[in-house]
Each structure stands twice: as structure tokens, then as C-alpha cells.
Design a protein around this motif. Structure first.
Motif, PDB file in Angstrom:
ATOM      1  N   ASN A 209       0.833  -1.197   0.000  1.00 28.94           N
ATOM      2  CA  ASN A 209       0.000   0.000   0.000  1.00 28.94           C
ATOM      3  C   ASN A 209       0.868   1.248   0.000  1.00 28.94           C
ATOM      4  OD1 ASN A 209      -2.237  -1.611   0.176  1.00 28.94           O
ATOM      5  ND2 ASN A 209      -2.564  -1.268   2.375  1.00 28.94           N
ATOM      6  N   GLY A 210       0.458   2.246  -0.750  1.00 26.27           N
ATOM      7  CA  GLY A 210       1.235   3.485  -0.740  1.00 26.27           C
ATOM      8  C   GLY A 210       0.511   4.603  -1.461  1.00 26.27           C
ATOM      9  N   THR A 211       0.934   5.822  -1.170  1.00 30.80           N
ATOM     10  CA  THR A 211       0.381   7.008  -1.825  1.00 30.80           C
ATOM     11  C   THR A 211       1.552   7.917  -2.164  1.00 30.80           C
ATOM     12  OG1 THR A 211      -1.596   6.863  -0.438  1.00 30.80           O
ATOM     13  CG2 THR A 211      -1.271   8.924  -1.608  1.00 30.80           C
ATOM     14  N   GLU A 212       1.546   8.484  -3.371  1.00 32.51           N
ATOM     15  CA  GLU A 212       2.662   9.332  -3.769  1.00 32.51           C
ATOM     16  C   GLU A 212       2.212  10.361  -4.803  1.00 32.51           C
ATOM     17  OE1 GLU A 212       6.158   6.958  -4.728  1.00 32.51           O
ATOM     18  OE2 GLU A 212       6.954   8.682  -5.843  1.00 32.51           O
ATOM     19  N   GLN A 213       2.787  11.543  -4.692  1.00 35.31           N
ATOM     20  CA  GLN A 213       2.482  12.604  -5.658  1.00 35.31           C
ATOM     21  C   GLN A 213       3.770  13.078  -6.305  1.00 35.31           C
ATOM     22  OE1 GLN A 213      -0.201  15.727  -4.317  1.00 35.31           O
ATOM     23  NE2 GLN A 213       0.883  17.252  -5.522  1.00 35.31           N
ATOM     24  N   ASP A 214       3.737  13.237  -7.633  1.00 35.52           N
ATOM     25  CA  ASP A 214       4.932  13.711  -8.331  1.00 35.52           C
ATOM     26  C   ASP A 214       4.536  14.250  -9.708  1.00 35.52           C
ATOM     27  OD1 ASP A 214       7.604  14.275  -8.756  1.00 35.52           O
ATOM     28  OD2 ASP A 214       8.288  12.267  -8.214  1.00 35.52           O
ATOM     29  N   THR A 215       5.521  14.750 -10.435  1.00 33.08           N
ATOM     30  CA  THR A 215       5.278  15.296 -11.765  1.00 33.08           C
ATOM     31  C   THR A 215       5.692  14.284 -12.826  1.00 33.08           C
ATOM     32  OG1 THR A 215       5.775  17.475 -10.877  1.00 33.08           O
ATOM     33  CG2 THR A 215       5.830  17.257 -13.254  1.00 33.08           C
ATOM     34  N   VAL A 216       4.838  14.114 -13.837  1.00 31.05           N
ATOM     35  CA  VAL A 216       5.182  13.248 -14.970  1.00 31.05           C
ATOM     36  C   VAL A 216       4.815  13.961 -16.266  1.00 31.05           C
ATOM     37  CG1 VAL A 216       4.874  11.074 -13.694  1.00 31.05           C
ATOM     38  CG2 VAL A 216       2.941  12.056 -14.946  1.00 31.05           C
TER      39      VAL A 216
END
Ligand SMILES: [Zn+2]
Length: 289
Positions: A209-216
Motif C-alpha cells: 500500500n502506498g500514496t505518492e504525488q509527483d510530476t510526470v
């Protein structure tokens, strides 16, 4: 009947109700559906049942499930009553699109309209300048709803290009898009594998389980898309069900300069034809340096 018809029916159905306390108490809906609510231990795997006895509908929800899930189930069961659609859910996970009956998807759409009434939801998201995990969690608390349900609703109402993508077992199942994203003809191909360069793929590869925010880059998500533009992706992975969800968005300034025909397909830019093809959806553009 399509999704928009269901939305319209739901909005019409709630329009004469006092919704001021609906985020805490669903009684107004239960009464209007002429139903009676029972909360019972149904064991694991079953969220709710509906039976009609002598003209009165009895909705039973599982006391063993969390409050937000019970609320969703109540609204979903009410949808079956109002839309007149027979129930076909035995052990089908909610918010899953694999082999999900069309009637069940309609009832989920209807339930979302009841749990997050559009006027209240629009007012609340007006204060959100930029989506974030904290902002979505705030919505789940305010409307007592699940994370995917809040994201999906957010993507529908976002005033900027935004989509919510549901992925199962490594494949894209469903994408909800904001009006502005539809207008610029951004298409997310369903049934295709999760894009390798996405945050969703990165999270899923970790098998937890995980949550992540980034730019693509935008063109990893959209069909036939201009290269060199960025978007933000907020991804979450649920290892147990191998479900991944991504909220993706960008500012209108970051939208490529495109034209869309009346079928929503992008028209390839051609200088020689520019006088014939009308307005540009966005005149501003910015590129990554
Ligand atoms: Zn159902």
C-alpha cells in the motif's frame, strides 16, 4: 439510459429535499425512497440487501463494515429502488469495474450524487486551489465517503483539466474526466496497461500500500498527445486488491494547443487549414525547459 441520465435523475430526485444535515444523516433519502433501514451483522463479503415486504422496502446494511461503506451501500440500494434496476451483486467488490454489471455502475453513479450532492460539493471544492492528498482526505471526512469516491467526484467538478483513473491488475479500467479535459480531447485509453513512466506503475511495482504525488509528462497518459508538457499525478495503490488509482491534473496554461472536432477527436494542426477550423481551445501554452 447512460451515466448522464442517471446523474440527471439523481439530481432531480434530491432537488426537493432538505440536505443541510445529509453528511451526517441519510434519513431524508430513506424516507423519500419509502424504505426502512436495518443494520445487522451480515458476515464478511456482503454489504447490504434489499427486500420488499407488503410495499415497504427494507434495506439492511452490514454492521461489520465501516460507516462510510454503510452510507455508500444505503445510497446504492436506494438507487436500485429509484432507478428500478434489479440487484445483481453477490460478492462483487464495490468500486471495482471488473465484470461489473452496467446496472451496478449506474447505481454507484446515483449513490455518488446522493453522498456528495453537487451544490455542496461545488461549494467545498471552490476553496481548493490545487489538489493534494490533504485536500482529498478533507473531502472524504466532510462527505464521509471513500478516497476513490472523493477523487472521482473531484475530477468531475474540477475547473481545470483533471482526470481520475482506476486501474486493476495493472490495467486501466476507467477514467473520469473534467469538462475542460474532455473539451481539449484528452483521451485515456481504457484496457491498456498502466503507463510505465507513471507514478501509479512505480507504486504498484513496490507491491504494498502506498500514496505518492509527483510530476510526470502528459503524453504518457493521453492518446496522441503533444510531448514536453507536464502534469501532476497523485497515485495510491491498494496491494490487497491490486487496485491503483491516480488523480492527474494540470493548469490550463499547461494544456497543449489543440482543436477538437464535434466528436471530441483532436484535429491535427495544419497551418494551411487554420482558417477553416475555428477556435482554439486554449491560446496560452507553456513548455518545459
Ligand atoms: Zn447493486
Amino acid at each position: 439510459m447512460d451515466d448522464q441520465d442517471v446523474q440527471r435523475i439523481a439530481r432531480d430526485w434530491i432537488s426537493d429535499l432538505d440536505l443541510s444535515n445529509i453528511r451526517n444523516d441519510l434519513t431524508a433519502y430513506i424516507k423519500k425512497a419509502n424504505a426502512r433501514l436495518h443494520v445487522d451483522d451480515l458476515g464478511s463479503g456482503q454489504s447490504g440487501t434489499t427486500v420488499t415486504i407488503k410495499g415497504k422496502t427494507h434495506i439492511t446494511v452490514n454492521s461489520g463494515e465501516p460507516d462510510e461503506r454503510q452510507r455508500f451501500t444505503i445510497c446504492h440500494e436506494i438507487a436500485h429502488i429509484v432507478l428500478g434496476l434489479p440487484s445483481r451483486h453477490e460478492l462483487v467488490p464495490q468500486w471495482g469495474y471488473v465484470k461489473r454489471d452496467q446496472n451496478e455502475v449506474f447505481c454507484d453513479t446515483f449513490a455518488a450524487e446522493l453522498l456528495m450532492p453537487w451544490q455542496q460539493f461545488q461549494t467545498v471544492i471552490r476553496d481548493i486551489d490545487e489538489p493534494s492528498l490533504a485536500a482529498i482526505q478533507q473531502l472524504t471526512q466532510e462527505f464521509k465517503t471513500s478516497y476513490p469516491a472523493a477523487c472521482s467526484r473531484f475530477s468531475q467538478f474540477a475547473p481545470f483539466p483533471c482526470a481520475f483513473v482506476t486501474m486493476e491488475s495493472g490495467r486501466i479500467r476507467y477514467a473520469a474526466r473534467s469538462t475542460t479535459l474532455r473539451q481539449i480531447g484528452a483521451k485515456i485509453p481504457s484496457k491498456s496497461p498502466i503507463p510505465d513512466a507513471s507514478i501509479a506503475a512505480r507504486l504498484r511495482a513496490m507491491e504494498k500500500n502506498g500514496t505518492e504525488q509527483d510530476t510526470v509528462e502528459q503524453d504518457i497518459w493521453f492518446d496522441d498527445w503533444e510531448a514536453g508538457l507536464d502534469l501532476t499525478e497523485l497515485a495510491r495503490h491498494y496491494a490487497k486488491t491490486d487496485t491503483t488509482v491516480s488523480l492527474i491534473w494540470f493548469s490550463e496554461e499547461e494544456a497543449p494547443r489543440v482543436e477538437v472536432d464535434r466528436f471530441g477527436s483532436r484535429i491535427i494542426e495544419d497551418e494551411g487549414l487554420s482558417e477553416l477550423t475555428g477556435e482554439l481551445s486554449f491560446s496560452k501554452r507553456s513548455r518545459r525547459r
